[in-house]
Design a protein around this motif. Structure first.
Motif, PDB file in Angstrom:
ATOM      1  N   LYS A  94      -9.463  20.834  -2.576  1.00 54.65           N
ATOM      2  CA  LYS A  94      -8.658  21.575  -1.605  1.00 54.65           C
ATOM      3  C   LYS A  94      -7.237  21.033  -1.511  1.00 54.65           C
ATOM      4  CE  LYS A  94     -11.240  22.204   2.073  1.00 54.65           C
ATOM      5  NZ  LYS A  94     -11.728  22.316   3.449  1.00 54.65           N
ATOM      6  N   ARG A  95      -7.107  19.718  -1.421  1.00 52.79           N
ATOM      7  CA  ARG A  95      -5.795  19.116  -1.179  1.00 52.79           C
ATOM      8  C   ARG A  95      -4.958  18.975  -2.450  1.00 52.79           C
ATOM      9  NH1 ARG A  95      -5.096  14.072   2.709  1.00 52.79           N
ATOM     10  NH2 ARG A  95      -5.486  15.708   4.190  1.00 52.79           N
ATOM     11  N   TYR A  96      -5.610  18.607  -3.559  1.00 51.22           N
ATOM     12  CA  TYR A  96      -4.851  18.293  -4.780  1.00 51.22           C
ATOM     13  C   TYR A  96      -5.157  19.228  -5.950  1.00 51.22           C
ATOM     14  CZ  TYR A  96      -4.129  14.003  -2.164  1.00 51.22           C
ATOM     15  OH  TYR A  96      -3.817  13.095  -1.176  1.00 51.22           O
ATOM     16  N   GLY A  97      -6.088  20.158  -5.786  1.00 48.84           N
ATOM     17  CA  GLY A  97      -6.436  21.072  -6.869  1.00 48.84           C
ATOM     18  C   GLY A  97      -7.170  20.404  -8.012  1.00 48.84           C
ATOM     19  N   ILE A  98      -7.851  19.297  -7.725  1.00 49.73           N
ATOM     20  CA  ILE A  98      -8.564  18.543  -8.762  1.00 49.73           C
ATOM     21  C   ILE A  98     -10.029  18.957  -8.761  1.00 49.73           C
ATOM     22  CG2 ILE A  98      -9.340  16.243  -9.461  1.00 49.73           C
ATOM     23  CD1 ILE A  98      -6.738  15.153  -8.210  1.00 49.73           C
ATOM     24  N   LYS A  99     -10.507  19.413  -9.916  1.00 54.81           N
ATOM     25  CA  LYS A  99     -11.917  19.788 -10.056  1.00 54.81           C
ATOM     26  C   LYS A  99     -12.612  18.731 -10.897  1.00 54.81           C
ATOM     27  CE  LYS A  99     -11.072  24.691  -9.637  1.00 54.81           C
ATOM     28  NZ  LYS A  99     -11.148  26.001 -10.224  1.00 54.81           N
ATOM     29  N   LEU A 100     -13.743  18.260 -10.392  1.00 51.22           N
ATOM     30  CA  LEU A 100     -14.503  17.217 -11.084  1.00 51.22           C
ATOM     31  C   LEU A 100     -15.909  17.715 -11.393  1.00 51.22           C
ATOM     32  CD1 LEU A 100     -13.487  14.300  -8.715  1.00 51.22           C
ATOM     33  CD2 LEU A 100     -12.652  14.660 -11.030  1.00 51.22           C
ATOM     34  N   LYS A 101     -16.468  17.237 -12.489  1.00 48.38           N
ATOM     35  CA  LYS A 101     -17.854  17.553 -12.823  1.00 48.38           C
ATOM     36  C   LYS A 101     -18.751  16.571 -12.069  1.00 48.38           C
ATOM     37  CE  LYS A 101     -16.897  19.384 -17.352  1.00 48.38           C
ATOM     38  NZ  LYS A 101     -16.240  18.853 -18.528  1.00 48.38           N
TER      39      LYS A 101
ATOM     40  N   MET B 131       0.846  -1.186   0.000  1.00 46.79           N
ATOM     41  CA  MET B 131       0.000   0.000   0.000  1.00 46.79           C
ATOM     42  C   MET B 131       0.884   1.238   0.000  1.00 46.79           C
ATOM     43  SD  MET B 131      -2.834   1.196   2.835  1.00 46.79           S
ATOM     44  CE  MET B 131      -3.120  -0.491   3.266  1.00 46.79           C
ATOM     45  N   SER B 132       0.648   2.126  -0.943  1.00 48.84           N
ATOM     46  CA  SER B 132       1.478   3.323  -1.055  1.00 48.84           C
ATOM     47  C   SER B 132       1.055   4.380  -0.033  1.00 48.84           C
ATOM     48  CB  SER B 132       1.355   3.901  -2.465  1.00 48.84           C
ATOM     49  OG  SER B 132       0.111   4.555  -2.620  1.00 48.84           O
ATOM     50  N   SER B 133       1.933   5.342   0.168  1.00 47.78           N
ATOM     51  CA  SER B 133       1.603   6.429   1.089  1.00 47.78           C
ATOM     52  C   SER B 133       0.440   7.257   0.532  1.00 47.78           C
ATOM     53  CB  SER B 133       2.823   7.306   1.348  1.00 47.78           C
ATOM     54  OG  SER B 133       3.269   7.892   0.145  1.00 47.78           O
ATOM     55  N   LEU B 134       0.317   7.322  -0.803  1.00 48.11           N
ATOM     56  CA  LEU B 134      -0.797   8.051  -1.400  1.00 48.11           C
ATOM     57  C   LEU B 134      -2.120   7.340  -1.090  1.00 48.11           C
ATOM     58  CD1 LEU B 134      -1.777  10.458  -3.000  1.00 48.11           C
ATOM     59  CD2 LEU B 134      -1.265   9.225  -5.106  1.00 48.11           C
ATOM     60  N   HIS B 135      -2.123   6.006  -1.113  1.00 42.93           N
ATOM     61  CA  HIS B 135      -3.324   5.255  -0.739  1.00 42.93           C
ATOM     62  C   HIS B 135      -3.737   5.608   0.691  1.00 42.93           C
ATOM     63  CE1 HIS B 135      -2.434   2.797  -4.285  1.00 42.93           C
ATOM     64  NE2 HIS B 135      -3.672   2.342  -4.194  1.00 42.93           N
ATOM     65  N   LEU B 136      -2.756   5.612   1.597  1.00 46.16           N
ATOM     66  CA  LEU B 136      -3.046   5.948   2.996  1.00 46.16           C
ATOM     67  C   LEU B 136      -3.562   7.380   3.114  1.00 46.16           C
ATOM     68  CD1 LEU B 136       0.016   4.322   4.814  1.00 46.16           C
ATOM     69  CD2 LEU B 136      -2.370   3.572   4.905  1.00 46.16           C
ATOM     70  N   GLU B 137      -2.950   8.277   2.361  1.00 46.02           N
ATOM     71  CA  GLU B 137      -3.344   9.686   2.377  1.00 46.02           C
ATOM     72  C   GLU B 137      -4.788   9.860   1.910  1.00 46.02           C
ATOM     73  OE1 GLU B 137      -1.714  13.388  -0.102  1.00 46.02           O
ATOM     74  OE2 GLU B 137      -0.121  12.318   0.959  1.00 46.02           O
ATOM     75  N   VAL B 138      -5.156   9.162   0.827  1.00 50.81           N
ATOM     76  CA  VAL B 138      -6.513   9.255   0.286  1.00 50.81           C
ATOM     77  C   VAL B 138      -7.515   8.677   1.289  1.00 50.81           C
ATOM     78  CG1 VAL B 138      -8.068   8.365  -1.510  1.00 50.81           C
ATOM     79  CG2 VAL B 138      -5.837   9.311  -2.139  1.00 50.81           C
TER      80      VAL B 138
ATOM     81  N   ILE C 258      -5.454  11.098  -8.943  1.00 49.47           N
ATOM     82  CA  ILE C 258      -4.495  12.039  -8.358  1.00 49.47           C
ATOM     83  C   ILE C 258      -3.137  11.923  -9.061  1.00 49.47           C
ATOM     84  CG2 ILE C 258      -3.189  12.596  -6.260  1.00 49.47           C
ATOM     85  CD1 ILE C 258      -5.790  11.619  -4.735  1.00 49.47           C
ATOM     86  N   GLN C 259      -2.697  10.689  -9.323  1.00 45.20           N
ATOM     87  CA  GLN C 259      -1.426  10.490 -10.000  1.00 45.20           C
ATOM     88  C   GLN C 259      -1.457  11.030 -11.418  1.00 45.20           C
ATOM     89  OE1 GLN C 259      -1.063   6.246  -9.277  1.00 45.20           O
ATOM     90  NE2 GLN C 259       0.354   6.581  -7.598  1.00 45.20           N
ATOM     91  N   SER C 260      -2.568  10.822 -12.142  1.00 50.77           N
ATOM     92  CA  SER C 260      -2.649  11.310 -13.522  1.00 50.77           C
ATOM     93  C   SER C 260      -2.676  12.839 -13.553  1.00 50.77           C
ATOM     94  CB  SER C 260      -3.877  10.732 -14.241  1.00 50.77           C
ATOM     95  OG  SER C 260      -5.062  11.319 -13.753  1.00 50.77           O
ATOM     96  N   GLN C 261      -3.324  13.469 -12.578  1.00 52.28           N
ATOM     97  CA  GLN C 261      -3.347  14.919 -12.509  1.00 52.28           C
ATOM     98  C   GLN C 261      -1.973  15.475 -12.181  1.00 52.28           C
ATOM     99  OE1 GLN C 261      -6.044  17.061 -13.113  1.00 52.28           O
ATOM    100  NE2 GLN C 261      -7.017  15.219 -13.885  1.00 52.28           N
ATOM    101  N   ALA C 262      -1.262  14.789 -11.296  1.00 46.90           N
ATOM    102  CA  ALA C 262       0.093  15.230 -10.899  1.00 46.90           C
ATOM    103  C   ALA C 262       1.055  15.161 -12.085  1.00 46.90           C
ATOM    104  CB  ALA C 262       0.606  14.364  -9.751  1.00 46.90           C
ATOM    105  N   GLU C 263       0.867  14.135 -12.937  1.00 42.56           N
ATOM    106  CA  GLU C 263       1.740  13.978 -14.112  1.00 42.56           C
ATOM    107  C   GLU C 263       1.500  15.081 -15.132  1.00 42.56           C
ATOM    108  OE1 GLU C 263       0.956   9.998 -15.438  1.00 42.56           O
ATOM    109  OE2 GLU C 263       1.857   9.130 -13.636  1.00 42.56           O
ATOM    110  N   ARG C 264       0.293  15.627 -15.169  1.00 49.20           N
ATOM    111  CA  ARG C 264      -0.045  16.674 -16.135  1.00 49.20           C
ATOM    112  C   ARG C 264       0.547  18.017 -15.752  1.00 49.20           C
ATOM    113  NH1 ARG C 264      -6.433  15.500 -17.077  1.00 49.20           N
ATOM    114  NH2 ARG C 264      -6.178  13.379 -17.818  1.00 49.20           N
ATOM    115  N   LYS C 265       0.852  18.173 -14.471  1.00 52.33           N
ATOM    116  CA  LYS C 265       1.357  19.473 -13.986  1.00 52.33           C
ATOM    117  C   LYS C 265       2.838  19.625 -14.234  1.00 52.33           C
ATOM    118  CE  LYS C 265      -2.194  20.139 -10.598  1.00 52.33           C
ATOM    119  NZ  LYS C 265      -2.570  20.241  -9.234  1.00 52.33           N
TER     120      LYS C 265
END
Length: 87
Positions: free
Chosen positions: A53-60, A1-8, A80-87
């Protein structure tokens, strides 16, 4: 389990005030809605706000793509990972 999984998982617990739930009790691939955690549309809005708030991800709210992102912890982590790669 990744730290991102725990964070989410912790973000979900915090956003929904699920103090009696531990991150270890949430399965990465378990559905968040209906079965699994049994969350509802109000919970989805809270999670959406926390993601913004945390990741700057806006969803419809009403898109099929958003429903897919909210399928499980794994799906949220992938988003979250795909959004981070786009930045």
């Amino acid at each position: 389990m990744s730290s991102l999984h725990l964070e989410v998982k912790q973000m979900i617990i915090d956003a929904l005030d699920l103090e009696d739930l531990d991150v270890t009790e949430i399965d990465d691939s378990e559905p968040l809605f209906v079965d699994g955690l049994g969350l509802d549309s109000i919970d989805a809005l809270e999670i959406g706000l926390a993601l913004q708030k945390r990741y700057g991800i806006k969803l419809k709210a009403d898109s099929e793509e958003t429903r897919q992102h909210f399928a499980s912890v794994n799906a949220l982590v992938a988003l979250i990972q795909s959004q981070a790669e786009r930045k």
